[in-house]
Design an enzyme around this catalytic site. Structure first.
Site, PDB file in Angstrom:
ATOM      1  N   LEU A  11       0.731  -1.077  -0.086  1.00  0.00           N
ATOM      2  CA  LEU A  11       0.146   0.034   0.005  1.00  0.00           C
ATOM      3  C   LEU A  11       0.831   1.330   0.105  1.00  0.00           C
ATOM      4  O   LEU A  11       0.289   2.507  -0.189  1.00  0.00           O
ATOM      5  CB  LEU A  11      -0.950   0.079   1.195  1.00  0.00           C
ATOM      6  N   SER A  12       2.189   1.064   0.334  1.00  0.00           N
ATOM      7  CA  SER A  12       2.858   2.340   0.218  1.00  0.00           C
ATOM      8  C   SER A  12       3.326   3.242  -0.899  1.00  0.00           C
ATOM      9  O   SER A  12       3.833   2.613  -1.686  1.00  0.00           O
ATOM     10  CB  SER A  12       4.275   1.864   0.805  1.00  0.00           C
ATOM     11  N   PRO A  13       2.949   4.328  -1.193  1.00  0.00           N
ATOM     12  CA  PRO A  13       3.303   5.271  -2.127  1.00  0.00           C
ATOM     13  C   PRO A  13       4.767   5.348  -2.547  1.00  0.00           C
ATOM     14  O   PRO A  13       5.173   5.287  -3.585  1.00  0.00           O
ATOM     15  CB  PRO A  13       2.451   6.344  -2.004  1.00  0.00           C
ATOM     16  N   THR A  15       7.130   3.285  -1.670  1.00  0.00           N
ATOM     17  CA  THR A  15       7.729   2.036  -2.159  1.00  0.00           C
ATOM     18  C   THR A  15       7.337   1.939  -3.530  1.00  0.00           C
ATOM     19  O   THR A  15       8.063   1.370  -4.544  1.00  0.00           O
ATOM     20  CB  THR A  15       6.884   0.730  -1.332  1.00  0.00           C
TER      21      THR A  15
END
EC number: 5.99.1.4
Length: 198
Positions: A11-13, A15
């Site tokens: 979910l990490s932008p 990443t």
């Protein structure tokens, strides 16, 4: 041979904005990568962090500025307010765990899930999207239906390992010598470390 333990959330932008740079750096230095998807929302309170919805407005405003600058620098397409965020990251994480166990190149699968969230307006909690991402990355789509118990156990174990090894965000890279690098913007430092310059 260098080893990189890669802790991340699908979910990490930030990443997502790392793209495939980790894989390029690993190939350059002959390093292996162990992919360790984890529950970032559960990680934050255990390591002194705060989930985005609970952060002060000034932190949220800065985060958005950083995302926009990073997207411009990388040239990556990005929807800053995706339709399916937040969503349940477990199904995509289980698929990554199953794919890694089966062998093959996991990097494109991780990137496929991240791209689905941040550029393609897809819900990575959906079985259909999970199967599509697996297939697009060259894996058997039925991996989504196998190893659910192993996936759940490994996903939980990854969180515990992350807490115990000093991980507090995503993406987070740890070498076999316990050098830690947090954030897509520290990949140049990881590269320099593996080259012996840091």
């Amino acid at each position: 041979m260098p080893q990189i333990d890669y802790f991340f959330s699908t979910l990490s932008p930030f990443t997502y904005l790392a793209g495939n740079r980790l894989e390029e750096i690993a190939e350059k230095h002959g390093a292996t990568i162990t992919y360790k998807p984890m529950d970032i929302i559960a990680l934050f309170p255990r390591t002194g962090g705060t989930a985005p919805p609970d952060r002060h407005p000034s932190r949220l405003e800065y985060r958005m500025q950083e995302l926009k600058r990073a997207a411009k620098k990388t040239g990556m397409a990005m929807n800053f307010k995706p339709a399916y965020f937040p969503t349940n990251a477990a199904p995509s994480s289980y698929a990554i765990i199953a794919a890694q166990k089966s062998g093959g190149n996991v990097g494109p699968l991780v990137q496929s899930f991240l791209r689905a969230v941040w550029a393609e307006e897809k819900d990575i909690a959906s079985d259909d999207v999970v199967r599509e991402c697996l297939g697009n990355a060259g894996f058997d789509p039925t991996l989504a239906d196998s190893g659910l118990l192993m996936g759940a156990e490994t996903y939980a174990a990854n969180l515990e390992e992350a807490v115990n090894r000093g991980v507090f965000g995503s993406p987070f890279y740890i070498t076999e010598t316990d050098e830690r690098f947090w954030g897509h913007d520290r990949l140049d430092d990881l590269d320099a470390y593996l080259a012996g310059r840091l």
